[in-house]
Write a protein that holds these residues in place. Structure first.
Motif, short mmCIF file in Angstrom:
data_model
loop_
_atom_site.label_atom_id
_atom_site.label_comp_id
_atom_site.label_asym_id
_atom_site.label_seq_id
_atom_site.Cartn_x
_atom_site.Cartn_y
_atom_site.Cartn_z
N TRP A 115 0.81 -1.24 -0.07
CA TRP A 115 0.05 0.03 -0.09
C TRP A 115 0.72 1.38 -0.07
CZ3 TRP A 115 0.06 3.39 3.98
CH2 TRP A 115 0.59 3.29 5.15
N ARG A 116 2.02 1.48 0.79
CA ARG A 116 2.75 2.33 0.73
C ARG A 116 3.13 2.70 -0.53
NH1 ARG A 116 3.13 1.46 5.92
NH2 ARG A 116 4.50 1.94 7.51
N GLU A 117 3.35 1.96 -1.78
CA GLU A 117 4.00 2.27 -2.79
C GLU A 117 2.82 3.11 -3.62
OE1 GLU A 117 5.38 -1.29 -4.74
OE2 GLU A 117 6.34 -1.89 -3.08
N LEU A 118 1.52 2.96 -3.38
CA LEU A 118 0.57 3.58 -3.97
C LEU A 118 0.10 4.96 -3.41
CD1 LEU A 118 -2.06 0.42 -4.30
CD2 LEU A 118 -0.70 1.57 -6.09
N MET A 119 0.78 5.24 -2.24
CA MET A 119 0.19 6.69 -1.83
C MET A 119 0.46 7.89 -2.89
SD MET A 119 -0.88 6.31 1.01
CE MET A 119 -1.22 7.79 1.64
N ASP A 120 1.45 8.03 -3.40
CA ASP A 120 1.51 9.00 -4.40
C ASP A 120 0.63 9.10 -5.24
OD1 ASP A 120 3.80 10.28 -3.19
OD2 ASP A 120 5.18 9.25 -4.43
N ASP A 121 0.17 7.79 -5.96
CA ASP A 121 -0.80 7.58 -6.86
C ASP A 121 -2.22 8.09 -6.31
OD1 ASP A 121 0.63 6.73 -8.96
OD2 ASP A 121 0.93 4.87 -8.02
N VAL A 122 -2.46 7.58 -5.05
CA VAL A 122 -3.67 8.11 -4.33
C VAL A 122 -3.81 9.34 -4.30
CG1 VAL A 122 -4.97 7.74 -2.32
CG2 VAL A 122 -3.85 5.65 -3.25
N ARG A 123 -2.91 10.03 -3.66
CA ARG A 123 -2.95 11.57 -3.66
C ARG A 123 -3.18 12.20 -4.97
NH1 ARG A 123 -0.51 13.44 1.76
NH2 ARG A 123 -0.35 15.34 0.86
N ALA A 124 -2.59 11.62 -6.11
CA ALA A 124 -2.69 12.37 -7.27
C ALA A 124 -3.94 12.39 -7.81
CB ALA A 124 -1.75 11.85 -8.29
N VAL A 125 -4.67 11.12 -7.61
CA VAL A 125 -6.10 10.85 -8.10
C VAL A 125 -6.85 11.93 -7.16
CG1 VAL A 125 -8.02 9.29 -8.06
CG2 VAL A 125 -5.59 8.81 -9.13
#
Length: 85
Positions: free
Chosen positions: A37-47
């Motif tokens: 999940w940590r690897e997705l944090m930048d993507d989640v914030r961008a979305v």
């Protein structure tokens, strides 16, 4: 494709939580990929920023609406009251 899937998870979690409550972006990442999940944090914030720009999600820090392009640290996501979602 990842952006659309993350958008779906964000909107589902926000709707489940209710219009008066917020979710943490890490909840979205964990729901999508519990192990990495940590690897997705930048993507989640961008979305989330994109959803904010489209007037669907409000981004908050310390209980106040913030500009997502000028915020650092922990944020929360809330369904905008005037959203058509």
């Amino acid at each position: 494709m990842l952006d659309q899937e993350l958008r779906t998870v964000i909107m589902e979690l926000i709707r489940e939580r209710g219009s008066k409550k917020t979710i943490c972006p890490s909840e979205v990442a964990r729901a999508f990929a519990s192990d990495n999940w940590r690897e997705l944090m930048d993507d989640v914030r961008a979305v989330a920023r994109n959803l904010h720009q489209k007037w669907r999600v409000q981004i908050e820090k310390d209980g106040k609406s913030v500009d997502p392009d000028n915020v650092s640290g922990p944020i929360r996501l809330r369904l905008r009251e005037d959203s058509d979602e």
